[in-house]
Design a protein around this motif. Structure first.
Motif, PDB file in Angstrom:
ATOM      1  N   VAL A  59     -17.326  18.940 -56.168  1.00 20.63           N
ATOM      2  CA  VAL A  59     -16.999  19.619 -55.182  1.00 20.63           C
ATOM      3  C   VAL A  59     -17.897  20.849 -55.575  1.00 20.63           C
ATOM      4  O   VAL A  59     -18.851  21.168 -54.844  1.00 20.63           O
ATOM      5  CB  VAL A  59     -15.626  20.187 -55.036  1.00 20.63           C
ATOM      6  N   LEU A  60     -17.632  21.450 -56.913  1.00 23.42           N
ATOM      7  CA  LEU A  60     -18.513  22.363 -56.808  1.00 23.42           C
ATOM      8  C   LEU A  60     -19.995  22.158 -57.387  1.00 23.42           C
ATOM      9  O   LEU A  60     -20.889  22.216 -56.901  1.00 23.42           O
ATOM     10  CB  LEU A  60     -18.345  23.209 -58.007  1.00 23.42           C
ATOM     11  N   GLY A  61     -20.048  20.945 -57.507  1.00 19.25           N
ATOM     12  CA  GLY A  61     -21.781  20.394 -58.131  1.00 19.25           C
ATOM     13  C   GLY A  61     -21.749  20.450 -56.837  1.00 19.25           C
ATOM     14  O   GLY A  61     -23.807  20.476 -56.306  1.00 19.25           O
ATOM     15  N   HIS A  62     -21.658  19.720 -56.365  1.00 18.84           N
ATOM     16  CA  HIS A  62     -22.477  19.069 -54.226  1.00 18.84           C
ATOM     17  C   HIS A  62     -22.675  20.306 -54.069  1.00 18.84           C
ATOM     18  O   HIS A  62     -23.335  21.238 -52.678  1.00 18.84           O
ATOM     19  CB  HIS A  62     -20.662  18.763 -53.322  1.00 18.84           C
ATOM     20  N   GLU A  63     -21.378  21.453 -53.524  1.00 16.11           N
ATOM     21  CA  GLU A  63     -21.626  22.847 -52.538  1.00 16.11           C
ATOM     22  C   GLU A  63     -22.678  23.875 -53.584  1.00 16.11           C
ATOM     23  O   GLU A  63     -24.050  24.841 -53.309  1.00 16.11           O
ATOM     24  CB  GLU A  63     -20.248  23.715 -52.685  1.00 16.11           C
ATOM     25  N   LEU A  64     -23.050  23.627 -54.850  1.00 18.21           N
ATOM     26  CA  LEU A  64     -24.269  24.668 -54.867  1.00 18.21           C
ATOM     27  C   LEU A  64     -25.606  24.009 -55.016  1.00 18.21           C
ATOM     28  O   LEU A  64     -26.462  24.938 -55.465  1.00 18.21           O
ATOM     29  CB  LEU A  64     -24.334  24.202 -57.021  1.00 18.21           C
ATOM     30  N   ARG A  65     -25.332  22.637 -54.090  1.00 19.44           N
ATOM     31  CA  ARG A  65     -26.927  22.297 -53.934  1.00 19.44           C
ATOM     32  C   ARG A  65     -27.617  23.513 -52.474  1.00 19.44           C
ATOM     33  O   ARG A  65     -28.551  23.318 -52.593  1.00 19.44           O
ATOM     34  CB  ARG A  65     -26.467  20.682 -52.968  1.00 19.44           C
ATOM     35  N   ASN A  66     -26.606  23.818 -51.912  1.00 20.27           N
ATOM     36  CA  ASN A  66     -27.050  24.758 -51.035  1.00 20.27           C
ATOM     37  C   ASN A  66     -27.352  25.866 -50.812  1.00 20.27           C
ATOM     38  O   ASN A  66     -28.727  25.850 -50.436  1.00 20.27           O
ATOM     39  CB  ASN A  66     -25.841  24.886 -49.253  1.00 20.27           C
ATOM     40  N   PRO A  67     -26.226  26.722 -51.991  1.00 25.27           N
ATOM     41  CA  PRO A  67     -27.322  27.891 -52.545  1.00 25.27           C
ATOM     42  C   PRO A  67     -28.532  27.789 -52.654  1.00 25.27           C
ATOM     43  O   PRO A  67     -29.418  28.274 -52.480  1.00 25.27           O
ATOM     44  CB  PRO A  67     -26.124  28.531 -52.520  1.00 25.27           C
ATOM     45  N   ILE A  68     -28.213  27.173 -53.754  1.00 28.58           N
ATOM     46  CA  ILE A  68     -30.099  26.407 -54.461  1.00 28.58           C
ATOM     47  C   ILE A  68     -30.664  26.245 -53.808  1.00 28.58           C
ATOM     48  O   ILE A  68     -32.106  26.979 -53.306  1.00 28.58           O
ATOM     49  CB  ILE A  68     -29.445  25.725 -55.967  1.00 28.58           C
ATOM     50  N   ALA A  69     -31.167  25.297 -52.972  1.00 31.01           N
ATOM     51  CA  ALA A  69     -32.296  25.216 -51.454  1.00 31.01           C
ATOM     52  C   ALA A  69     -32.015  26.787 -50.772  1.00 31.01           C
ATOM     53  O   ALA A  69     -33.149  26.133 -50.519  1.00 31.01           O
ATOM     54  CB  ALA A  69     -31.429  24.425 -50.832  1.00 31.01           C
ATOM     55  N   ALA A  70     -31.064  27.469 -50.247  1.00 33.07           N
ATOM     56  CA  ALA A  70     -31.601  28.185 -49.537  1.00 33.07           C
ATOM     57  C   ALA A  70     -32.148  29.204 -49.961  1.00 33.07           C
ATOM     58  O   ALA A  70     -33.260  29.774 -50.511  1.00 33.07           O
ATOM     59  CB  ALA A  70     -30.747  28.944 -49.830  1.00 33.07           C
ATOM     60  N   LEU A  71     -32.321  29.343 -51.726  1.00 35.58           N
ATOM     61  CA  LEU A  71     -33.243  30.509 -53.312  1.00 35.58           C
ATOM     62  C   LEU A  71     -34.109  29.722 -52.614  1.00 35.58           C
ATOM     63  O   LEU A  71     -35.732  30.411 -52.534  1.00 35.58           O
ATOM     64  CB  LEU A  71     -32.405  30.150 -54.024  1.00 35.58           C
ATOM     65  N   ALA A  72     -34.570  28.388 -53.290  1.00 34.44           N
ATOM     66  CA  ALA A  72     -36.181  27.654 -53.499  1.00 34.44           C
ATOM     67  C   ALA A  72     -37.032  27.425 -51.885  1.00 34.44           C
ATOM     68  O   ALA A  72     -38.095  28.237 -51.773  1.00 34.44           O
ATOM     69  CB  ALA A  72     -35.496  25.718 -53.425  1.00 34.44           C
ATOM     70  N   GLU A 132     -26.853  29.975 -42.787  1.00 33.00           N
ATOM     71  CA  GLU A 132     -28.244  30.027 -42.656  1.00 33.00           C
ATOM     72  C   GLU A 132     -28.378  29.495 -44.598  1.00 33.00           C
ATOM     73  O   GLU A 132     -29.676  29.091 -45.091  1.00 33.00           O
ATOM     74  CB  GLU A 132     -28.287  31.956 -43.878  1.00 33.00           C
ATOM     75  N   THR A 133     -26.979  29.532 -45.693  1.00 31.26           N
ATOM     76  CA  THR A 133     -27.165  28.802 -46.606  1.00 31.26           C
ATOM     77  C   THR A 133     -28.102  26.761 -46.598  1.00 31.26           C
ATOM     78  O   THR A 133     -27.876  26.325 -47.052  1.00 31.26           O
ATOM     79  CB  THR A 133     -26.121  28.629 -47.363  1.00 31.26           C
ATOM     80  N   ALA A 134     -26.531  26.599 -45.929  1.00 28.38           N
ATOM     81  CA  ALA A 134     -26.629  25.503 -45.030  1.00 28.38           C
ATOM     82  C   ALA A 134     -28.071  25.250 -43.950  1.00 28.38           C
ATOM     83  O   ALA A 134     -27.852  23.716 -44.147  1.00 28.38           O
ATOM     84  CB  ALA A 134     -25.900  24.942 -44.239  1.00 28.38           C
ATOM     85  N   GLN A 135     -28.886  25.831 -43.844  1.00 30.66           N
ATOM     86  CA  GLN A 135     -29.873  25.490 -42.531  1.00 30.66           C
ATOM     87  C   GLN A 135     -31.447  24.550 -43.643  1.00 30.66           C
ATOM     88  O   GLN A 135     -31.872  24.172 -42.689  1.00 30.66           O
ATOM     89  CB  GLN A 135     -30.168  27.091 -42.408  1.00 30.66           C
ATOM     90  N   PRO A 136     -31.179  24.394 -45.002  1.00 28.31           N
ATOM     91  CA  PRO A 136     -32.715  23.238 -45.390  1.00 28.31           C
ATOM     92  C   PRO A 136     -32.076  22.202 -45.143  1.00 28.31           C
ATOM     93  O   PRO A 136     -31.861  21.744 -45.186  1.00 28.31           O
ATOM     94  CB  PRO A 136     -32.327  24.387 -46.825  1.00 28.31           C
ATOM     95  N   ALA A 137     -30.929  21.838 -45.287  1.00 30.59           N
ATOM     96  CA  ALA A 137     -30.192  20.841 -45.124  1.00 30.59           C
ATOM     97  C   ALA A 137     -30.167  20.314 -43.585  1.00 30.59           C
ATOM     98  O   ALA A 137     -30.198  18.986 -43.562  1.00 30.59           O
ATOM     99  CB  ALA A 137     -28.673  20.432 -45.694  1.00 30.59           C
ATOM    100  N   VAL A 138     -29.504  21.115 -43.171  1.00 30.58           N
ATOM    101  CA  VAL A 138     -29.857  21.011 -41.022  1.00 30.58           C
ATOM    102  C   VAL A 138     -31.300  20.746 -41.580  1.00 30.58           C
ATOM    103  O   VAL A 138     -31.409  20.024 -40.335  1.00 30.58           O
ATOM    104  CB  VAL A 138     -28.904  22.064 -40.787  1.00 30.58           C
ATOM    105  N   GLU A 139     -32.071  21.341 -41.168  1.00 34.33           N
ATOM    106  CA  GLU A 139     -33.477  21.175 -41.126  1.00 34.33           C
ATOM    107  C   GLU A 139     -33.727  19.625 -41.547  1.00 34.33           C
ATOM    108  O   GLU A 139     -34.646  19.474 -41.165  1.00 34.33           O
ATOM    109  CB  GLU A 139     -34.296  22.685 -41.742  1.00 34.33           C
ATOM    110  N   ALA A 140     -33.738  19.680 -43.220  1.00 31.05           N
ATOM    111  CA  ALA A 140     -34.290  18.035 -43.412  1.00 31.05           C
ATOM    112  C   ALA A 140     -33.191  16.980 -43.136  1.00 31.05           C
ATOM    113  O   ALA A 140     -33.771  15.755 -42.941  1.00 31.05           O
ATOM    114  CB  ALA A 140     -33.882  18.366 -45.025  1.00 31.05           C
ATOM    115  N   GLY A 141     -32.620  17.217 -42.536  1.00 30.16           N
ATOM    116  CA  GLY A 141     -31.858  16.233 -41.552  1.00 30.16           C
ATOM    117  C   GLY A 141     -32.220  16.109 -39.731  1.00 30.16           C
ATOM    118  O   GLY A 141     -31.797  14.634 -39.813  1.00 30.16           O
ATOM    119  N   ARG A 142     -32.743  17.104 -39.465  1.00 29.58           N
ATOM    120  CA  ARG A 142     -33.340  17.239 -38.659  1.00 29.58           C
ATOM    121  C   ARG A 142     -32.320  17.219 -37.774  1.00 29.58           C
ATOM    122  O   ARG A 142     -32.427  16.632 -36.322  1.00 29.58           O
ATOM    123  CB  ARG A 142     -34.514  16.074 -38.147  1.00 29.58           C
ATOM    124  N   HIS A 143     -31.567  17.539 -37.549  1.00 30.27           N
ATOM    125  CA  HIS A 143     -30.388  18.197 -36.697  1.00 30.27           C
ATOM    126  C   HIS A 143     -30.688  19.428 -35.828  1.00 30.27           C
ATOM    127  O   HIS A 143     -31.268  20.317 -36.774  1.00 30.27           O
ATOM    128  CB  HIS A 143     -29.258  18.476 -37.741  1.00 30.27           C
TER     129      HIS A 143
END
Length: 287
Positions: A169-182, A247-258
C-alpha cells in the motif's frame, strides 16, 4: 494418568488385616503408595477414584472372591488396564489357573509367599508403570511445545502478511507525491523567476513532507508487522488537504488523459484528523 513426580499407587485386596500388613511390609519401597481393601466391593470403590500400577488380589474372600473381582475389573474401562496378580493358599490346578487367566490375571503367587519372588514380579509392573507415566509426560510436553511452536509460526506468518500488505500500500502511495515532485521540478525549470515559482515550491514542499511521512511509515517495522496505523491528529482544513491530495494525484490523472472536476462547499470544514491519512484516503479514492 498420575504425574511422574507422584507416588505409584498399589492396591492390596485381602479380607484379613494381617495379610494386608504382611504384603505391604514385603513390598515396601520408596515411591510406593499402598491402598488396601478388605473386600471386592471396597476395592471397586477405590478403583473408581484412583489409578493403580498393580492389584494383588486374594482369591478366597467371603462374598465377592478374587476371580469375580477381576472379571468386574476387566469389564470396566477405568480398571481393565490394571495388571492383576492372584494370591492363593490352595494348590492352583489347571482349571483354576485357566479361570484366573481368563479373568485377567497376569500371574499366581502361592502361599506361603516367597518374598523375593513377589518383590521381583511386582517391581516389574511398578517399573513399567513408571516408564509409561514418563512417556506420557514427555508426550504431553512435546505436544505443548508443538502447540507453542505452531502458535509462534502462525504469528510470524500473520506479521509477514501484514508487512507485505502494508509495504504494498505505501509503495503504491509513494508514487503520486514523487510524481508530483518530479512535475514540480520540470515546472520550476520553465517558470523560475516568475510569480508561479513560489506556488510550485509550496506544492513541492507539501509533497516532500508527505513523502517523508510515508517513508517514516516504511521504517516503522514493529508497527508494520502488527498491521497498525499511527495517527497524528491535529486541527485541519479539509479543503486544503483535499487540494493537496488532488494536486498530488494530478500527474496520474493527466497521464491517463482523464478529467477531474471538484464540487465542494466554500465554507471552511475543520476536522480533528491526521492530514497525511486523510490525504491517503482521498488519493486512494482518486487512484
Amino acid at each position: 494418568m498420575t504425574p511422574p513426580d507422584h507416588p505409584i499407587r498399589f492396591l492390596l485386596v485381602d479380607d484379613l488385616e494381617e495379610n494386608l500388613l504382611a504384603l505391604a511390609s514385603l513390598l515396601k519401597r520408596d515411591g510406593l503408595d499402598f491402598h488396601t481393601a478388605k473386600s471386592g466391593e471396597e476395592a471397586l470403590e477405590l478403583m473408581l477414584v484412583h489409578d493403580y500400577a498393580l492389584a494383588l488380589l486374594d482369591v478366597q474372600m467371603p462374598g465377592m472372591d478374587g476371580f469375580e473381582l477381576a472379571e468386574i475389573m476387566r469389564a470396566n474401562d477405568r480398571s481393565r488396564h490394571i495388571p492383576i496378580i492372584f494370591v492363593t493358599a490352595s494348590t492352583a490346578g489347571v482349571s483354576r489357573r485357566f479361570r484366573g487367566y481368563e479373568a485377567g490375571a497376569v500371574d499366581f503367587i502361592q502361599k506361603p509367599i516367597e518374598a523375593d519372588v513377589l518383590r521381583s514380579k511386582a517391581n516389574v509392573f511398578f517399573d513399567l508403570y513408571d516408564q509409561r507415566r514418563q512417556i506420557v509426560a514427555q508426550r504431553d510436553e512435546l505436544a505443548a511445545q508443538r502447540d507453542e511452536l505452531s502458535a509462534l509460526t502462525e504469528a510470524l506468518q500473520s506479521a509477514h502478511r501484514q508487512k507485505n500488505r502494508f509495504l504494498a500500500v505505501l509503495g503504491h502511495e509513494l508514487r503520486n507525491p514523487i510524481a508530483a515532485l518530479a512535475a514540480g521540478v520540470q515546472l520550476l525549470e520553465k517558470r523560475e523567476g516568475t510569480d508561479a515559482a513560489h506556488k510550485i515550491r509550496t506544492g513541492m514542499d507539501r509533497s516532500l513532507k508527505h513523502v517523508t511521512r510515508l517513508i517514516e511509515d516504511l521504517l516503522d517495522i514493529a508497527r508494520i508487522e502488527q498491521g497498525k496505523i499511527s495517527l497524528k491528529q491535529e486541527r485541519i482544513h479539509l479543503q486544503e488537504v483535499l487540494a493537496f491530495a488532488v494536486e498530488t494525484a494530478q500527474p496520474a490523472v493527466e497521464a491517463g488523459r482523464h478529467s477531474l472536476r471538484l464540487s465542494i462547499t466554500s465554507e471552511p470544514i475543520w476536522l480533528k484528523a491526521d492530514p497525511a491519512r486523510v490525504a491517503q484516503i482521498i488519493g486512494n479514492l482518486l487512484g
